[in-house]
Design an enzyme around this catalytic site. Structure first.
Site, PDB file in Angstrom:
ATOM      1  N   ASP A 241       0.903  -1.150   0.055  1.00 37.38           N
ATOM      2  CA  ASP A 241      -0.063   0.018   0.027  1.00 37.38           C
ATOM      3  C   ASP A 241       0.967   1.312   0.001  1.00 37.38           C
ATOM      4  O   ASP A 241       0.517   2.270  -0.826  1.00 37.38           O
ATOM      5  CB  ASP A 241      -0.941   0.031   1.345  1.00 37.38           C
ATOM      6  CG  ASP A 241      -2.068  -1.134   1.059  1.00 37.38           C
ATOM      7  OD1 ASP A 241      -2.439  -1.355  -0.269  1.00 37.38           O
ATOM      8  OD2 ASP A 241      -2.720  -1.323   1.936  1.00 37.38           O
ATOM      9  N   GLU A 365       4.791  -3.715  -8.245  1.00 35.61           N
ATOM     10  CA  GLU A 365       3.979  -3.695  -7.012  1.00 35.61           C
ATOM     11  C   GLU A 365       2.587  -3.751  -7.277  1.00 35.61           C
ATOM     12  O   GLU A 365       1.833  -2.843  -6.583  1.00 35.61           O
ATOM     13  CB  GLU A 365       4.373  -2.303  -6.358  1.00 35.61           C
ATOM     14  CG  GLU A 365       5.863  -2.431  -6.000  1.00 35.61           C
ATOM     15  CD  GLU A 365       6.356  -1.382  -5.033  1.00 35.61           C
ATOM     16  OE1 GLU A 365       5.658  -0.765  -4.293  1.00 35.61           O
ATOM     17  OE2 GLU A 365       7.679  -1.253  -4.963  1.00 35.61           O
ATOM     18  N   GLY A 366       2.092  -4.671  -8.070  1.00 37.37           N
ATOM     19  CA  GLY A 366       0.994  -4.942  -8.426  1.00 37.37           C
ATOM     20  C   GLY A 366       0.340  -4.284  -9.757  1.00 37.37           C
ATOM     21  O   GLY A 366       0.529  -2.878  -9.928  1.00 37.37           O
ATOM     22  N   THR A 367       0.160  -4.938 -10.859  1.00 34.85           N
ATOM     23  CA  THR A 367      -0.399  -4.494 -11.918  1.00 34.85           C
ATOM     24  C   THR A 367      -1.555  -3.595 -12.097  1.00 34.85           C
ATOM     25  O   THR A 367      -2.353  -3.562 -10.860  1.00 34.85           O
ATOM     26  CB  THR A 367      -0.617  -5.621 -13.103  1.00 34.85           C
ATOM     27  OG1 THR A 367      -1.862  -6.576 -12.459  1.00 34.85           O
ATOM     28  CG2 THR A 367       0.522  -6.752 -13.228  1.00 34.85           C
TER      29      THR A 367
HETATM   30  N1  CAA Z   1      -3.673  -4.344   4.242  1.00 37.75           N
HETATM   31  C1  CAA Z   1      -3.859  -5.223   5.100  1.00 37.75           C
HETATM   32  N2  CAA Z   1      -4.314  -6.326   5.043  1.00 37.75           N
HETATM   33  C2  CAA Z   1      -4.973  -6.749   3.902  1.00 37.75           C
HETATM   34  C3  CAA Z   1      -4.605  -5.763   2.661  1.00 37.75           C
HETATM   35  C4  CAA Z   1      -4.009  -4.700   2.905  1.00 37.75           C
HETATM   36  N3  CAA Z   1      -3.631  -3.791   1.742  1.00 37.75           N
HETATM   37  N4  CAA Z   1      -5.289  -6.649   1.617  1.00 37.75           N
HETATM   38  C5  CAA Z   1      -5.577  -7.719   1.950  1.00 37.75           C
HETATM   39  N5  CAA Z   1      -5.482  -7.826   3.571  1.00 37.75           N
HETATM   40  C6  CAA Z   1      -5.734  -9.002   4.159  1.00 37.75           C
HETATM   41  C7  CAA Z   1      -7.604  -9.326   4.093  1.00 37.75           C
HETATM   42  O1  CAA Z   1      -8.159  -8.251   5.009  1.00 37.75           O
HETATM   43  C8  CAA Z   1      -7.430 -10.635   4.312  1.00 37.75           C
HETATM   44  O2  CAA Z   1      -7.375 -10.921   5.860  1.00 37.75           O
HETATM   45  P1  CAA Z   1      -8.780 -11.416   6.508  1.00 37.75           P
HETATM   46  O3  CAA Z   1      -8.856 -12.899   5.734  1.00 37.75           O
HETATM   47  O4  CAA Z   1      -8.215 -11.315   7.874  1.00 37.75           O
HETATM   48  O5  CAA Z   1      -9.797 -10.408   6.364  1.00 37.75           O
HETATM   49  C9  CAA Z   1      -6.220 -11.158   3.768  1.00 37.75           C
HETATM   50  O6  CAA Z   1      -5.295 -10.186   3.803  1.00 37.75           O
HETATM   51  C10 CAA Z   1      -6.343 -11.892   2.456  1.00 37.75           C
HETATM   52  O7  CAA Z   1      -6.941 -10.741   1.432  1.00 37.75           O
HETATM   53  P2  CAA Z   1      -7.544 -10.975   0.313  1.00 37.75           P
HETATM   54  O8  CAA Z   1      -8.797 -12.069   0.298  1.00 37.75           O
HETATM   55  O9  CAA Z   1      -7.973  -9.838  -0.507  1.00 37.75           O
HETATM   56  O10 CAA Z   1      -6.143 -11.677  -0.702  1.00 37.75           O
HETATM   57  P3  CAA Z   1      -6.428 -12.056  -2.140  1.00 37.75           P
HETATM   58  O11 CAA Z   1      -5.510 -13.382  -2.363  1.00 37.75           O
HETATM   59  O12 CAA Z   1      -7.617 -11.981  -2.701  1.00 37.75           O
HETATM   60  O13 CAA Z   1      -5.325 -11.031  -2.715  1.00 37.75           O
HETATM   61  C11 CAA Z   1      -4.740  -8.882  -3.920  1.00 37.75           C
HETATM   62  C12 CAA Z   1      -5.582  -9.620  -2.814  1.00 37.75           C
HETATM   63  C13 CAA Z   1      -5.069  -7.624  -3.891  1.00 37.75           C
HETATM   64  C14 CAA Z   1      -4.993  -9.493  -5.331  1.00 37.75           C
HETATM   65  C15 CAA Z   1      -3.129  -9.130  -3.537  1.00 37.75           C
HETATM   66  O14 CAA Z   1      -2.795 -10.523  -3.405  1.00 37.75           O
HETATM   67  C16 CAA Z   1      -2.135  -8.287  -4.300  1.00 37.75           C
HETATM   68  O15 CAA Z   1      -2.114  -7.232  -3.977  1.00 37.75           O
HETATM   69  N6  CAA Z   1      -1.472  -8.865  -5.130  1.00 37.75           N
HETATM   70  C17 CAA Z   1      -0.428  -8.233  -6.060  1.00 37.75           C
HETATM   71  C18 CAA Z   1       0.681  -8.584  -5.571  1.00 37.75           C
HETATM   72  C19 CAA Z   1       1.827  -7.538  -5.699  1.00 37.75           C
HETATM   73  O16 CAA Z   1       1.507  -6.473  -5.821  1.00 37.75           O
HETATM   74  N7  CAA Z   1       3.154  -7.838  -6.039  1.00 37.75           N
HETATM   75  C20 CAA Z   1       4.101  -7.036  -6.434  1.00 37.75           C
HETATM   76  C21 CAA Z   1       5.280  -7.797  -6.112  1.00 37.75           C
HETATM   77  S1  CAA Z   1       6.482  -6.843  -5.086  1.00 37.75           S
HETATM   78  C22 CAA Z   1       7.227  -5.737  -5.995  1.00 37.75           C
HETATM   79  O17 CAA Z   1       7.036  -5.618  -7.141  1.00 37.75           O
HETATM   80  C23 CAA Z   1       8.361  -4.934  -5.447  1.00 37.75           C
HETATM   81  C24 CAA Z   1       9.328  -4.726  -6.228  1.00 37.75           C
HETATM   82  O18 CAA Z   1      10.355  -5.086  -6.055  1.00 37.75           O
HETATM   83  C25 CAA Z   1       9.419  -3.289  -6.994  1.00 37.75           C
END
Ligand code: CAA
Length: 381
Positions: A241, A365-367
């Site tokens: 985030d 960091e997420g598409t």
């Molecule tokens: N903050 C806190 N908790 C969170 C949250 C957040 N932003 N988002 C989800 N959660 C919690 C949820 O509340 C849930 O908890 P509870 O069951 O207790 O309620 C738990 O996490 C699971 O959440 P979801 O069911 O929403 O999970 P999901 O499997 O459906 O995934 C997603 C959600 C948004 C698709 C997530 O997987 C995501 O963001 N994926 C993208 C990953 C990503 O951005 N990767 C980038 C790689 S890092 C990178 O690029 C860095 C670099 O080197 C430059």
């Protein structure tokens, strides 16, 4: 509502901008060609306090907040998006240790990021088979006495070639398939069985470091667990985030740089007996770019301000900022090249580098599609 920056925010912006224009500008294009990681400039960022813009003074940070962090990332990205991403991910690693770490972990690692002992910090979430679906990742960390034994592979790890500390996400509970079975563990380079792969050959950000990691029975003392067992996914999402505000800011910087170069060009270039800036076709492209970048800036400032005010969740605002700013920056860079015509397509102008560098901002960091998913879920709540 007050849109005026504080003195401290202005100062951080000025420091980052001055460093970018006076130092980074001299070598950014050459480093892109040679794929050289500018280690001396990266170490300088730590000395200037830019590796911990939102880290408390007590651990050596600048304690200037999230808005200041965003401004710094934008200023660096205007000149070198590679240096910007190195700075952004290092800040992200430091912040997440500060947010979830024990006092010991903070003293041990944050201070070393701040004083440059660690050149960078890194974040090990993605795997060859799990990118967007981070919750399903399959690297494991199995407790054996007082040690976690880590096995698995990570992919696309920014800063990995120079990191003094890695935040590694692994499945500590094999019985839980999804997000709740994950934990975050601090791992140092040089630990037996931990191999850092060769640098990826990327389209852009060529002077930043991106590697794969492999873990073959890597033993790490359990005191290196960040937060509690099972907290890993929430830690990763919290980090992202904040990270998404950084990527949005980087995109904004690249977009502004592209617009600036295009504006300078159209004021000089003549066709049909006139400067091309006089043609409405050009003015409309400039107008759309300037307006969309300003809107992106507002979304970024809103997300940064929310995080800075201590909001518990700002996922939607960070996703909106990243989605809009990075898609906008890609459009702006494309239009800028259109305005330069054939010249924009050559390495003689920085635009070509910006165009390649900006491409990844809608991916890492997420598409954009993941940002849409985050925003869509919030709208439906
Ligand atoms: N903050 C806190 N908790 C969170 C949250 C957040 N932003 N988002 C989800 N959660 C919690 C949820 O509340 C849930 O908890 P509870 O069951 O207790 O309620 C738990 O996490 C699971 O959440 P979801 O069911 O929403 O999970 P999901 O499997 O459906 O995934 C997603 C959600 C948004 C698709 C997530 O997987 C995501 O963001 N994926 C993208 C990953 C990503 O951005 N990767 C980038 C790689 S890092 C990178 O690029 C860095 C670099 O080197 C430059």
């Amino acid at each position: 509502m007050n849109f005026k920056l504080t003195e401290e925010q202005e100062l951080i912006k000025k420091v980052a901008s001055g460093f970018a224009k006076d130092i980074l500008a001299k070598t950014a294009a050459e480093e892109d060609k040679t794929k050289r990681f500018p280690i001396e400039n990266i170490k300088e960022l730590a000395k200037m306090g830019l590796m911990g813009v939102n880290i408390p003074f007590e651990y050596g940070g600048s304690e200037a907040g999230v808005v200041a962090y965003s401004l710094a990332a934008t200023e660096l990205a205007k000149v070198s998006a590679s240096v910007a991403v190195t700075m952004m991910v290092t800040n992200m690693a430091a912040e997440i240790i500060n947010y979830f770490g024990t006092e010991e972990q903070k003293k041990e690692h944050i201070t070393k990021i701040m004083d440059g002992t660690y050149v960078t910090g890194a974040f090990g979430l993605s795997e060859p088979e799990y990118g967007s679906d981070a919750g399903s990742l399959k690297t494991t960390a199995t407790l054996d006495g007082d040690y976690y034994v880590i096995n698995g592979n990570k992919a696309w790890i920014t800063n990995g070639g120079y990191a003094g500390i890695f935040i590694v996400f692994a499945r500590t509970n094999k019985d839980i398939k999804g997000a709740k079975g994950l934990s975050a563990i601090l791992v140092k380079p040089g630990t037996e069985g931990f191999t850092i792969g060769k640098e990826e050959n990327k389209m852009g950000l060529k002077s930043s470091s991106t590697v794969s990691l492999s873990f073959d029975n890597v033993r790490v003392h359990k005191s290196n667990l960040l937060g509690k067992e099972g907290d890993g996914f929430k830690i990763a999402m919290t980090a992202l985030d904040g990270g998404r505000i950084g990527v949005a800011s980087q995109g904004l910087g690249l977009g502004l740089a592209a617009l600036e170069d295009a504006t300078a060009y159209v004021k000089e270039r003549k066709q049909f007996g006139r400067k091309i800036a006089e043609f409405q076709a050009i003015q409309w492209m400039l107008a759309d770019s300037a307006t969309e970048l300003e809107a992106a800036r507002m979304l970024i400032m809103q997300a940064a301000f929310l995080k800075e005010s201590g909001a518990k969740r700002f996922s939607k605002e960070a996703a909106m900022a990243k989605y809009f700013a990075t898609e906008t920056a890609n459009r702006v860079a494309g239009k800028a090249i259109q305005m330069l015509g054939g010249y924009g397509y050559t390495e003689d102008f920085n635009l070509e580098r910006y165009y390649r560098d900006v491409r990844v901002t809608t991916i890492y960091e997420g598409t954009s599609q993941i940002q849409q998913l985050v925003i869509g879920r919030e709208v439906l709540k």
